[in-house]
Design an enzyme around this catalytic site. Structure first.
Site, PDB file in Angstrom:
ATOM      1  N   LYS A  33       0.613  -1.604  -0.445  1.00 44.66           N
ATOM      2  CA  LYS A  33      -0.269   0.224  -0.553  1.00 44.66           C
ATOM      3  C   LYS A  33       1.095   1.353   0.225  1.00 44.66           C
ATOM      4  O   LYS A  33       2.141   1.273   0.080  1.00 44.66           O
ATOM      5  CB  LYS A  33      -0.634   0.048   1.568  1.00 44.66           C
ATOM      6  CG  LYS A  33       0.252  -0.098   2.797  1.00 44.66           C
ATOM      7  CD  LYS A  33      -0.936  -0.471   3.655  1.00 44.66           C
ATOM      8  CE  LYS A  33      -0.409  -0.053   4.755  1.00 44.66           C
ATOM      9  NZ  LYS A  33      -0.911  -0.826   6.082  1.00 44.66           N
ATOM     10  N   ARG A 118     -10.514  -1.661  15.428  1.00 42.59           N
ATOM     11  CA  ARG A 118     -11.334  -0.367  14.065  1.00 42.59           C
ATOM     12  C   ARG A 118     -11.648  -0.928  12.653  1.00 42.59           C
ATOM     13  O   ARG A 118     -12.004  -0.016  12.942  1.00 42.59           O
ATOM     14  CB  ARG A 118      -9.040  -0.369  13.985  1.00 42.59           C
ATOM     15  CG  ARG A 118      -8.963   0.805  12.637  1.00 42.59           C
ATOM     16  CD  ARG A 118      -7.219   0.989  12.978  1.00 42.59           C
ATOM     17  NE  ARG A 118      -7.320  -0.450  11.237  1.00 42.59           N
ATOM     18  CZ  ARG A 118      -5.856  -0.143  11.198  1.00 42.59           C
ATOM     19  NH1 ARG A 118      -4.938   0.359  10.982  1.00 42.59           N
ATOM     20  NH2 ARG A 118      -5.593  -1.511  10.422  1.00 42.59           N
ATOM     21  N   TYR A 241      16.116  30.384   6.732  1.00 39.32           N
ATOM     22  CA  TYR A 241      14.684  31.247   7.033  1.00 39.32           C
ATOM     23  C   TYR A 241      15.435  31.841   8.713  1.00 39.32           C
ATOM     24  O   TYR A 241      15.682  30.746   9.580  1.00 39.32           O
ATOM     25  CB  TYR A 241      13.756  29.999   6.573  1.00 39.32           C
ATOM     26  CG  TYR A 241      13.080  30.559   5.597  1.00 39.32           C
ATOM     27  CD1 TYR A 241      13.082  31.743   4.783  1.00 39.32           C
ATOM     28  CD2 TYR A 241      13.295  29.414   4.574  1.00 39.32           C
ATOM     29  CE1 TYR A 241      12.130  31.366   3.342  1.00 39.32           C
ATOM     30  CE2 TYR A 241      12.697  29.754   2.995  1.00 39.32           C
ATOM     31  CZ  TYR A 241      12.229  30.335   2.693  1.00 39.32           C
ATOM     32  OH  TYR A 241      11.187  30.714   1.313  1.00 39.32           O
ATOM     33  N   MET A 287      11.473  24.194   1.579  1.00 39.84           N
ATOM     34  CA  MET A 287      10.651  23.622   1.215  1.00 39.84           C
ATOM     35  C   MET A 287      11.632  22.604  -0.325  1.00 39.84           C
ATOM     36  O   MET A 287      10.512  21.999  -0.472  1.00 39.84           O
ATOM     37  CB  MET A 287       9.058  24.762   0.166  1.00 39.84           C
ATOM     38  CG  MET A 287       8.465  24.394  -0.571  1.00 39.84           C
ATOM     39  SD  MET A 287       7.382  25.049  -1.455  1.00 39.84           S
ATOM     40  CE  MET A 287       6.269  26.106  -0.583  1.00 39.84           C
TER      41      MET A 287
HETATM   42  C1  LIG Z   1      -0.514  -1.829   7.044  1.00 40.59           C
HETATM   43  C2  LIG Z   1      -0.969  -3.606   7.065  1.00 40.59           C
HETATM   44  C3  LIG Z   1      -0.053  -4.484   7.175  1.00 40.59           C
HETATM   45  C4  LIG Z   1       1.179  -4.511   7.022  1.00 40.59           C
HETATM   46  O1  LIG Z   1       1.579  -4.151   7.629  1.00 40.59           O
HETATM   47  P1  LIG Z   1       3.834  -4.065   8.575  1.00 40.59           P
HETATM   48  O2  LIG Z   1       3.441  -3.566  10.350  1.00 40.59           O
HETATM   49  O3  LIG Z   1       3.807  -2.676   7.879  1.00 40.59           O
HETATM   50  O4  LIG Z   1       3.844  -5.393   8.291  1.00 40.59           O
HETATM   51  C5  LIG Z   1      -1.136  -5.586   7.377  1.00 40.59           C
HETATM   52  N1  LIG Z   1      -2.250  -5.711   7.826  1.00 40.59           N
HETATM   53  C6  LIG Z   1      -2.797  -4.500   7.595  1.00 40.59           C
HETATM   54  C7  LIG Z   1      -4.661  -4.199   7.425  1.00 40.59           C
HETATM   55  C8  LIG Z   1      -2.082  -3.674   7.157  1.00 40.59           C
HETATM   56  O5  LIG Z   1      -2.868  -2.063   7.341  1.00 40.59           O
END
Ligand SMILES: *Cc1c(COP(=O)(O)O)cnc(C)c1O
Length: 332
Positions: A33, A118, A241, A287
Protein backbone atom coordinates in the site's frame (compact mmCIF):
# COMPACT_ATOMS: atom_id res chain seq x y z
CA UNK A 1 18.03 16.33 -8.68
CA UNK A 2 16.79 14.40 -5.67
CA UNK A 3 16.81 10.69 -6.25
CA UNK A 4 15.73 7.57 -4.39
CA UNK A 5 17.94 4.52 -4.83
CA UNK A 6 16.50 1.10 -4.08
CA UNK A 7 18.80 -1.82 -3.37
CA UNK A 8 17.61 -4.91 -5.19
CA UNK A 9 19.87 -7.27 -3.24
CA UNK A 10 18.62 -5.92 0.08
CA UNK A 11 15.00 -6.33 -0.95
CA UNK A 12 15.60 -9.89 -2.14
CA UNK A 13 17.50 -10.69 1.04
CA UNK A 14 14.60 -9.47 3.19
CA UNK A 15 11.96 -11.34 1.19
CA UNK A 16 13.94 -14.59 1.45
CA UNK A 17 14.25 -14.06 5.19
CA UNK A 18 10.49 -13.51 5.45
CA UNK A 19 9.84 -16.65 3.40
CA UNK A 20 12.08 -18.76 5.63
CA UNK A 21 10.37 -17.41 8.75
CA UNK A 22 6.87 -17.84 7.32
CA UNK A 23 7.47 -21.26 5.79
CA UNK A 24 7.72 -20.43 2.09
CA UNK A 25 6.88 -17.74 -0.46
CA UNK A 26 3.36 -19.15 -0.74
CA UNK A 27 2.82 -18.18 2.91
CA UNK A 28 3.41 -14.48 2.28
CA UNK A 29 1.00 -11.68 1.47
CA UNK A 30 3.15 -8.66 0.59
CA UNK A 31 1.49 -5.38 1.54
CA UNK A 32 2.42 -2.73 -1.04
CA UNK A 33 0.00 0.00 0.00
CA UNK A 34 0.89 3.66 -0.43
CA UNK A 35 3.47 3.22 -3.15
CA UNK A 36 5.15 0.34 -1.34
CA UNK A 37 5.56 2.41 1.82
CA UNK A 38 6.94 5.30 -0.23
CA UNK A 39 9.61 3.14 -1.88
CA UNK A 40 8.07 2.84 -5.35
CA UNK A 41 5.68 0.02 -6.16
CA UNK A 42 6.45 -0.14 -9.91
CA UNK A 43 10.01 -1.21 -9.13
CA UNK A 44 9.57 -3.50 -6.13
CA UNK A 45 6.31 -5.34 -6.86
CA UNK A 46 7.72 -7.19 -9.92
CA UNK A 47 10.75 -8.31 -7.88
CA UNK A 48 8.45 -9.91 -5.32
CA UNK A 49 6.67 -11.67 -8.17
CA UNK A 50 9.95 -12.95 -9.61
CA UNK A 51 10.94 -14.39 -6.26
CA UNK A 52 7.71 -16.36 -6.00
CA UNK A 53 5.23 -14.16 -4.13
CA UNK A 54 1.74 -14.66 -5.51
CA UNK A 55 -0.44 -12.81 -3.04
CA UNK A 56 -0.26 -9.05 -2.53
CA UNK A 57 -2.32 -6.36 -0.83
CA UNK A 58 -2.95 -2.72 -1.69
CA UNK A 59 -4.92 0.12 -0.15
CA UNK A 60 -7.36 0.59 -3.01
CA UNK A 61 -8.25 -0.44 -6.54
CA UNK A 62 -6.28 2.40 -8.09
CA UNK A 63 -3.04 1.16 -6.54
CA UNK A 64 -3.80 -2.44 -7.44
CA UNK A 65 -4.83 -1.72 -11.03
CA UNK A 66 -1.28 -1.68 -12.43
CA UNK A 67 -0.52 -5.15 -11.12
CA UNK A 68 -3.76 -7.01 -11.68
CA UNK A 69 -2.32 -9.33 -14.32
CA UNK A 70 0.72 -10.20 -12.26
CA UNK A 71 -0.78 -12.05 -9.29
CA UNK A 72 -3.37 -14.73 -8.61
CA UNK A 73 -4.54 -12.98 -5.46
CA UNK A 74 -4.79 -9.26 -4.78
CA UNK A 75 -6.41 -8.08 -1.57
CA UNK A 76 -7.80 -4.54 -1.36
CA UNK A 77 -7.63 -3.37 2.24
CA UNK A 78 -9.56 -0.07 2.36
CA UNK A 79 -12.33 -0.24 -0.20
CA UNK A 80 -15.71 1.42 0.21
CA UNK A 81 -18.11 -0.85 -1.70
CA UNK A 82 -20.01 0.59 -4.66
CA UNK A 83 -21.50 -2.50 -6.31
CA UNK A 84 -18.95 -2.38 -9.12
CA UNK A 85 -16.24 -4.54 -7.58
CA UNK A 86 -13.86 -6.30 -9.95
CA UNK A 87 -13.36 -10.01 -10.24
CA UNK A 88 -9.59 -9.38 -10.36
CA UNK A 89 -9.57 -8.44 -6.70
CA UNK A 90 -10.46 -9.74 -3.26
CA UNK A 91 -11.98 -7.09 -1.01
CA UNK A 92 -11.59 -6.78 2.75
CA UNK A 93 -15.00 -6.62 4.38
CA UNK A 94 -14.41 -4.01 7.08
CA UNK A 95 -17.98 -3.56 8.25
CA UNK A 96 -21.03 -5.80 8.31
CA UNK A 97 -23.11 -2.84 7.11
CA UNK A 98 -21.26 -3.12 3.80
CA UNK A 99 -22.49 -6.63 3.01
CA UNK A 100 -25.56 -5.54 1.06
CA UNK A 101 -23.56 -3.19 -1.17
CA UNK A 102 -21.54 -5.87 -2.90
CA UNK A 103 -22.79 -7.53 -6.05
CA UNK A 104 -23.20 -11.26 -6.30
CA UNK A 105 -19.96 -13.16 -6.73
CA UNK A 106 -17.71 -10.52 -5.16
CA UNK A 107 -14.66 -12.11 -3.52
CA UNK A 108 -14.19 -11.19 0.14
CA UNK A 109 -11.83 -11.66 3.05
CA UNK A 110 -13.62 -10.78 6.26
CA UNK A 111 -11.78 -8.57 8.74
CA UNK A 112 -12.37 -9.89 12.26
CA UNK A 113 -12.16 -7.48 15.17
CA UNK A 114 -10.22 -9.52 17.71
CA UNK A 115 -9.53 -6.57 19.99
CA UNK A 116 -8.13 -3.58 18.10
CA UNK A 117 -11.61 -2.13 17.57
CA UNK A 118 -10.56 -0.24 14.45
CA UNK A 119 -12.44 -2.16 11.79
CA UNK A 120 -13.87 -5.56 11.05
CA UNK A 121 -16.69 -7.57 12.51
CA UNK A 122 -16.88 -9.10 15.98
CA UNK A 123 -16.75 -12.85 16.57
CA UNK A 124 -20.38 -12.62 17.69
CA UNK A 125 -21.40 -11.36 14.24
CA UNK A 126 -19.66 -14.10 12.28
CA UNK A 127 -22.70 -16.37 12.04
CA UNK A 128 -24.81 -13.50 10.75
CA UNK A 129 -22.15 -12.42 8.24
CA UNK A 130 -21.53 -15.91 6.81
CA UNK A 131 -25.27 -16.44 6.57
CA UNK A 132 -25.97 -13.12 4.91
CA UNK A 133 -23.04 -13.56 2.50
CA UNK A 134 -24.41 -16.94 1.45
CA UNK A 135 -27.88 -15.50 0.84
CA UNK A 136 -26.41 -12.74 -1.28
CA UNK A 137 -24.12 -15.03 -3.25
CA UNK A 138 -20.96 -13.38 -1.97
CA UNK A 139 -17.77 -15.37 -2.18
CA UNK A 140 -16.03 -15.51 1.20
CA UNK A 141 -12.50 -16.77 0.57
CA UNK A 142 -10.87 -15.97 3.89
CA UNK A 143 -10.82 -14.18 7.22
CA UNK A 144 -8.08 -12.10 8.79
CA UNK A 145 -7.30 -9.88 11.73
CA UNK A 146 -4.83 -7.15 12.65
CA UNK A 147 -2.93 -6.75 15.93
CA UNK A 148 -3.01 -3.54 17.93
CA UNK A 149 0.23 -4.14 19.83
CA UNK A 150 2.40 -6.56 17.86
CA UNK A 151 5.37 -4.22 18.11
CA UNK A 152 5.08 -3.67 21.87
CA UNK A 153 5.43 -6.13 24.70
CA UNK A 154 1.76 -6.07 25.57
CA UNK A 155 -0.31 -9.12 26.51
CA UNK A 156 -3.14 -8.03 24.22
CA UNK A 157 -1.15 -9.61 21.36
CA UNK A 158 -1.73 -13.06 22.85
CA UNK A 159 -5.39 -12.31 23.63
CA UNK A 160 -5.98 -11.27 20.03
CA UNK A 161 -4.17 -14.35 18.74
CA UNK A 162 -6.42 -16.58 20.85
CA UNK A 163 -9.51 -14.75 19.65
CA UNK A 164 -8.41 -15.24 16.06
CA UNK A 165 -7.91 -18.96 16.63
CA UNK A 166 -11.50 -19.10 17.87
CA UNK A 167 -12.63 -17.15 14.82
CA UNK A 168 -10.81 -19.59 12.53
CA UNK A 169 -12.47 -22.59 14.20
CA UNK A 170 -15.87 -21.00 13.80
CA UNK A 171 -15.22 -19.97 10.20
CA UNK A 172 -14.18 -23.53 9.31
CA UNK A 173 -17.57 -24.68 10.56
CA UNK A 174 -19.50 -21.93 8.81
CA UNK A 175 -17.95 -22.29 5.37
CA UNK A 176 -17.85 -25.08 2.80
CA UNK A 177 -14.83 -23.46 1.10
CA UNK A 178 -11.29 -24.02 2.24
CA UNK A 179 -10.64 -20.60 3.70
CA UNK A 180 -7.49 -18.51 3.71
CA UNK A 181 -6.37 -17.14 7.10
CA UNK A 182 -3.91 -14.39 7.92
CA UNK A 183 -3.13 -12.22 10.92
CA UNK A 184 0.59 -11.62 11.45
CA UNK A 185 2.05 -8.33 10.20
CA UNK A 186 5.81 -7.66 10.16
CA UNK A 187 6.50 -7.38 13.87
CA UNK A 188 4.02 -10.14 14.78
CA UNK A 189 5.75 -12.53 12.35
CA UNK A 190 9.20 -11.88 13.72
CA UNK A 191 8.23 -11.91 17.38
CA UNK A 192 6.29 -15.17 17.17
CA UNK A 193 7.99 -18.53 17.30
CA UNK A 194 6.21 -19.90 14.27
CA UNK A 195 3.14 -19.15 12.16
CA UNK A 196 0.15 -21.42 12.62
CA UNK A 197 0.18 -24.03 9.84
CA UNK A 198 -3.14 -22.82 8.46
CA UNK A 199 -2.06 -19.18 8.22
CA UNK A 200 -0.33 -16.82 5.82
CA UNK A 201 1.41 -13.69 7.08
CA UNK A 202 0.61 -10.22 5.78
CA UNK A 203 3.77 -8.14 5.87
CA UNK A 204 4.61 -4.59 4.91
CA UNK A 205 7.52 -2.75 6.44
CA UNK A 206 9.77 -5.73 7.09
CA UNK A 207 10.18 -6.14 3.32
CA UNK A 208 11.96 -2.82 3.32
CA UNK A 209 14.33 -3.68 6.15
CA UNK A 210 12.58 -2.39 9.25
CA UNK A 211 11.65 -4.60 12.20
CA UNK A 212 13.08 -4.33 15.67
CA UNK A 213 12.74 -8.10 16.25
CA UNK A 214 15.08 -9.09 13.40
CA UNK A 215 18.54 -7.64 13.17
CA UNK A 216 19.74 -9.16 9.91
CA UNK A 217 17.35 -7.21 7.68
CA UNK A 218 18.79 -4.76 5.17
CA UNK A 219 17.43 -1.28 4.45
CA UNK A 220 16.22 -0.98 0.87
CA UNK A 221 15.81 2.77 0.37
CA UNK A 222 18.24 5.66 0.41
CA UNK A 223 17.50 9.27 -0.50
CA UNK A 224 20.11 11.37 -2.30
CA UNK A 225 20.25 15.12 -2.97
CA UNK A 226 22.32 17.23 -5.32
CA UNK A 227 24.09 20.50 -4.82
CA UNK A 228 22.31 23.68 -5.88
CA UNK A 229 24.70 26.26 -4.50
CA UNK A 230 27.73 26.76 -2.29
CA UNK A 231 29.50 29.59 -0.44
CA UNK A 232 31.73 30.41 2.50
CA UNK A 233 29.70 31.45 5.49
CA UNK A 234 31.86 33.85 7.52
CA UNK A 235 32.05 33.78 11.28
CA UNK A 236 28.85 35.32 12.74
CA UNK A 237 26.97 35.20 9.41
CA UNK A 238 23.60 33.46 9.54
CA UNK A 239 21.87 31.06 7.16
CA UNK A 240 18.40 30.32 5.81
CA UNK A 241 14.88 31.23 6.99
CA UNK A 242 14.81 33.02 10.30
CA UNK A 243 18.62 33.19 10.11
CA UNK A 244 18.51 30.48 12.75
CA UNK A 245 21.97 29.05 12.17
CA UNK A 246 24.88 31.35 12.94
CA UNK A 247 28.42 30.31 12.04
CA UNK A 248 30.82 30.41 14.94
CA UNK A 249 33.71 30.11 12.50
CA UNK A 250 34.20 30.43 8.73
CA UNK A 251 32.60 27.40 7.13
CA UNK A 252 32.08 26.15 3.58
CA UNK A 253 28.37 25.41 3.22
CA UNK A 254 26.21 24.07 0.41
CA UNK A 255 22.52 23.91 -0.32
CA UNK A 256 21.04 20.65 -1.61
CA UNK A 257 17.86 20.17 -3.62
CA UNK A 258 15.51 18.28 -1.30
CA UNK A 259 13.05 19.90 1.06
CA UNK A 260 9.77 19.42 2.82
CA UNK A 261 7.81 19.56 -0.46
CA UNK A 262 9.55 16.31 -1.35
CA UNK A 263 7.93 14.75 1.68
CA UNK A 264 10.61 15.33 4.29
CA UNK A 265 9.45 16.52 7.68
CA UNK A 266 10.22 20.21 8.09
CA UNK A 267 13.21 20.59 10.35
CA UNK A 268 12.94 23.84 12.32
CA UNK A 269 16.63 24.26 13.00
CA UNK A 270 16.42 23.16 16.61
CA UNK A 271 18.26 20.10 17.91
CA UNK A 272 20.62 18.04 15.74
CA UNK A 273 19.12 16.38 12.67
CA UNK A 274 21.90 14.37 11.04
CA UNK A 275 22.42 13.23 7.45
CA UNK A 276 23.59 9.73 6.57
CA UNK A 277 27.23 10.66 7.23
CA UNK A 278 26.25 12.08 10.65
CA UNK A 279 26.81 15.73 9.64
CA UNK A 280 23.96 17.98 10.76
CA UNK A 281 21.53 19.98 8.67
CA UNK A 282 22.26 23.66 9.30
CA UNK A 283 19.37 26.07 9.79
CA UNK A 284 15.72 25.47 8.94
CA UNK A 285 14.70 23.24 6.07
CA UNK A 286 13.19 25.05 3.06
CA UNK A 287 10.39 23.81 0.83
CA UNK A 288 12.77 22.53 -1.85
CA UNK A 289 16.18 22.57 -0.21
CA UNK A 290 18.28 22.40 2.92
CA UNK A 291 21.81 23.49 3.78
CA UNK A 292 24.74 21.81 5.48
CA UNK A 293 28.51 21.67 5.32
CA UNK A 294 29.62 21.37 1.68
CA UNK A 295 30.05 17.66 0.98
CA UNK A 296 30.32 17.54 -2.78
CA UNK A 297 27.84 17.30 -5.64
CA UNK A 298 25.69 14.44 -4.37
CA UNK A 299 25.00 13.52 -0.77
CA UNK A 300 23.05 10.79 0.93
CA UNK A 301 20.30 12.35 3.05
CA UNK A 302 19.46 9.01 4.70
CA UNK A 303 19.89 5.29 4.08
CA UNK A 304 18.08 4.35 7.28
CA UNK A 305 15.22 6.51 8.53
CA UNK A 306 15.29 5.25 12.13
CA UNK A 307 17.18 8.27 13.48
CA UNK A 308 14.85 10.65 11.63
CA UNK A 309 11.83 8.84 13.03
CA UNK A 310 13.28 9.19 16.52
CA UNK A 311 14.12 12.85 15.98
CA UNK A 312 10.58 13.70 14.84
CA UNK A 313 9.03 11.50 17.51
CA UNK A 314 7.30 9.26 14.98
CA UNK A 315 7.72 5.82 13.40
CA UNK A 316 9.79 4.81 10.38
CA UNK A 317 6.58 4.14 8.41
CA UNK A 318 5.66 7.81 8.45
CA UNK A 319 9.05 9.10 7.32
CA UNK A 320 9.09 6.62 4.41
CA UNK A 321 5.51 6.86 3.24
CA UNK A 322 5.61 10.64 2.94
CA UNK A 323 8.40 10.57 0.34
CA UNK A 324 6.90 12.23 -2.70
CA UNK A 325 6.13 9.85 -5.54
CA UNK A 326 7.53 12.44 -7.98
CA UNK A 327 11.07 11.81 -6.80
CA UNK A 328 12.69 9.54 -9.41
CA UNK A 329 13.41 6.01 -8.18
CA UNK A 330 16.22 3.83 -9.51
CA UNK A 331 17.09 0.25 -8.77
CA UNK A 332 20.69 -0.61 -8.05
C1 LIG B 1 -0.43 -1.99 6.70
C2 LIG B 1 -1.04 -3.23 7.08
C3 LIG B 1 -0.27 -4.39 7.23
C4 LIG B 1 1.23 -4.42 7.18
O1 LIG B 1 1.74 -3.99 8.41
P1 LIG B 1 3.32 -3.97 8.67
O2 LIG B 1 3.44 -3.56 10.10
O3 LIG B 1 3.89 -2.96 7.75
O4 LIG B 1 3.83 -5.32 8.39
C5 LIG B 1 -0.94 -5.58 7.48
N1 LIG B 1 -2.28 -5.61 7.59
C6 LIG B 1 -3.04 -4.51 7.46
C7 LIG B 1 -4.51 -4.62 7.59
C8 LIG B 1 -2.45 -3.28 7.21
O5 LIG B 1 -3.20 -2.18 7.11
Amino acid sequence: MAIIKLKKKAYEHNLKLIASKAGGFDKIICVFKDNAYGHGDKILVPIAKELGVNFVAFKNEKEAQNFKNLFDNILILSHIPNGDEKNDFIYALNSKEHLHRYKKGTKLHIAIDTGMHRNGISLDDMIFVFDEAKKRGLNILGIFTHFACSDEYDPSFFVQRENFRKAKDLAKKLSQNKLCFHSHNSSALFRCFKLDDDELCRVGIVQFGYCEFEKSLQKVLSLYANKLSQRILRKNEALGYGLSFVANDDISIATYDVGYADGLFRYDGKGVLALANKKPILGKMSMDSFSCEDMGDEICVFDDVSSWAKFFNTIEYEILVKLNSNIPRILE
